[in-house]
Design a protein around this motif. Sequence first.
Motif, short mmCIF file in Angstrom:
data_model
loop_
_atom_site.label_atom_id
_atom_site.label_comp_id
_atom_site.label_asym_id
_atom_site.label_seq_id
_atom_site.Cartn_x
_atom_site.Cartn_y
_atom_site.Cartn_z
N VAL A 38 -2.27 7.25 -15.65
CA VAL A 38 -1.96 7.55 -14.24
C VAL A 38 -0.59 8.07 -13.35
O VAL A 38 0.44 7.02 -13.29
CB VAL A 38 -2.52 5.91 -13.29
N ILE A 39 -0.54 8.40 -12.33
CA ILE A 39 1.16 8.87 -11.39
C ILE A 39 1.76 7.51 -10.63
O ILE A 39 0.75 7.52 -9.31
CB ILE A 39 1.30 10.46 -11.33
N ARG A 40 2.78 6.57 -10.72
CA ARG A 40 2.80 5.70 -9.96
C ARG A 40 3.33 6.57 -8.09
O ARG A 40 4.62 6.76 -8.82
CB ARG A 40 3.79 4.64 -11.08
N VAL A 41 3.34 6.13 -6.97
CA VAL A 41 4.15 7.58 -6.61
C VAL A 41 4.79 6.13 -5.29
O VAL A 41 4.14 5.32 -4.90
CB VAL A 41 2.96 7.81 -5.67
N THR A 42 5.56 5.82 -5.05
CA THR A 42 6.16 4.58 -4.23
C THR A 42 7.11 5.37 -2.93
O THR A 42 7.80 5.95 -2.94
CB THR A 42 7.53 4.47 -4.49
N PRO A 43 6.15 5.30 -1.53
CA PRO A 43 6.90 6.29 -0.24
C PRO A 43 7.69 5.40 0.25
O PRO A 43 8.45 4.14 -0.51
CB PRO A 43 5.81 5.25 0.62
N LYS A 44 8.86 6.83 0.35
CA LYS A 44 9.94 5.67 1.14
C LYS A 44 9.83 4.55 2.06
O LYS A 44 11.31 3.76 2.45
CB LYS A 44 11.18 6.80 1.69
N ASN A 45 9.08 4.82 3.40
CA ASN A 45 8.71 4.36 3.80
C ASN A 45 7.36 2.81 4.02
O ASN A 45 6.48 3.77 3.74
CB ASN A 45 8.26 5.21 5.55
N PRO A 46 7.38 2.29 4.72
CA PRO A 46 6.80 1.21 3.81
C PRO A 46 5.19 1.53 4.51
O PRO A 46 4.50 2.13 4.50
CB PRO A 46 6.64 0.30 4.32
N ILE A 47 4.87 2.41 5.53
CA ILE A 47 4.03 2.46 6.48
C ILE A 47 2.95 3.66 6.02
O ILE A 47 2.63 4.23 6.15
CB ILE A 47 4.42 2.63 8.17
N ASP A 48 3.72 4.70 4.66
CA ASP A 48 3.40 6.00 4.65
C ASP A 48 2.80 5.69 3.57
O ASP A 48 2.19 6.46 3.06
CB ASP A 48 4.86 7.19 4.13
N LEU A 49 2.71 4.11 2.58
CA LEU A 49 1.65 4.29 1.87
C LEU A 49 -0.06 4.19 2.32
O LEU A 49 -0.53 5.08 1.80
CB LEU A 49 2.09 2.49 1.43
N GLY A 50 -0.53 3.05 3.19
CA GLY A 50 -1.85 3.28 3.75
C GLY A 50 -1.86 4.48 4.32
O GLY A 50 -3.40 5.39 4.24
N TYR A 51 -0.60 5.93 4.60
CA TYR A 51 -0.99 6.25 5.35
C TYR A 51 -1.80 7.82 4.40
O TYR A 51 -1.98 8.80 4.51
CB TYR A 51 0.16 7.61 5.87
N LEU A 52 -0.39 7.84 3.97
CA LEU A 52 -0.92 9.01 2.03
C LEU A 52 -2.42 8.84 1.54
O LEU A 52 -2.35 9.70 1.32
CB LEU A 52 0.62 8.69 0.98
N TYR A 53 -2.27 7.23 1.10
CA TYR A 53 -3.79 7.72 0.66
C TYR A 53 -4.42 7.29 1.60
O TYR A 53 -5.58 8.11 1.07
CB TYR A 53 -3.77 4.77 0.45
#
Length: 492
Positions: free
Chosen positions: A159-174
């Motif tokens: 499983v690849i772990r991805v940490t977005p730089k901007n917190p609002i990109d987490l739900g957006y990228l998902y």
Amino acid sequence: MVGALAVVKPLPEVRVTELPQEDIKWCTVSLSDVLDTGKRLEASVFEVEGRHAREAVENCTWGTVPLGEPGNGLLEKAYYPGRFKRIYCSAECGVPFYLPSQMTDIRPKPDKYISALTKCDISDLKLKRGDLLLTRSGTIGNSTIVSQTLEDVVFSDDVIRVTPKNPIDLGYLYAFFRSETGYKILQTNQYGSVIRHIEPEHLYSICVPNPPEAIKKKINDLIMQSYRLRDESNELLDTATKMLVETLNLPPIKEFQIEQFGDGYETNNYSVKLSETNKRLDGSYHVPIAKAITEHLRRNAKELLTVGDKRVSKDIILPGRFKRVYVEEGQGRVFFGGKQLFELDPSNKKYLSLAHHGDRIKEQLELHENMTLITCSGTIGKVTLVPRQWERWAANQHIIRVVPASDEIAGYLSVFLSSEYGYPLITRFTYGSVVDEINATHVSQIPFPILADKPIQDKINQLALKANSLRYEAYKLEQEALRSMNDEVIFA
């Protein structure tokens, strides 16, 4: 000297046929694409939908931005722990270990445990809240978010772990990778070739739409609220299970006293009275743990019924086998299997033809809210409660449907059967030399306790139904986010 005479014949006229775009999947492929794929000419190598997905993103209204390398793009980190040889052990001696196939489960339960002797840093395998997870091999492209439920859980290196730089990109990228367009892009490379394995580096070149911050925030907020509701539903179910255990005075499953036939043997052994064989001579049916749990329930419950008792269930349905006729999305009934039983929105859904299977769907396959589902073939004993979003969907014939006698017992029934004490009572009926099976008659014989404290039983039931309701709300929020991703971002 005789001269050679050359006769030039005119070439036959070449007719260019217009491809019917709506009837078949097609695309043009350049010679460089063919060379890049190892001179492969099979159409399956060039995923048409993947190419069209990339074109849709490239042509979107808002322009695009690459995920980029960590520090230089949208990502702060993208990695997975180094590969290692796993040493599995018993639950008492090891750490719960989760596999990629469990990543999208709402409430995953560990099937395996790894030993401290495993040559790896266990802390590196623990998930961190706020990361986006992507499966990198096998079935690639499945995604989820690490919320409270998965925080600090030890997961496979697949499983690849991805940490977005901007917190609002987490739900957006998902939401982007959960959309049909993003999912196809994740599964294919730039020239449309299907890939079976991805590395973090493959993510860097992927371009995603770049809408205004307000749209990103809207999508992110919907997704994060959806995950908060999932976590809350899991807490309610944990509370309900704890109340069940305490009320029935159930000890930890490993502390049940099991009597053996003799202590001088290297294998587990036990004796069974002829009157208790129930015409079953397979040792797995007579496992002492099932007998011990049943006797404990009989001593501590007000009454020990069976699942088939009319006070517990109206009907127990095991659909017959049939040859399936699938249709395109929107033309038939949603259809899924046991592998997706623990998912909020089952992945890899198919669609059954109503014209060919209408009667079978109505009589056997159709699901209704608050049914209890039990897998009965292959992997035995996975249990879940049907949420409202699955209403009138269809599941395959490898799942038994238990129709509760009423909503007043539906949640309590599911809580008991999905507990670690219900599992041995289900799986003891397993038969089959190659593929494990149980049937509706077996499920009807499973012991089922009625609590002496009726208010406690009602409370357990209400908690389970409330948890199911929260999952429906979580589903609606995610669907709203996906609609926004499609309508306001990708195809705006």
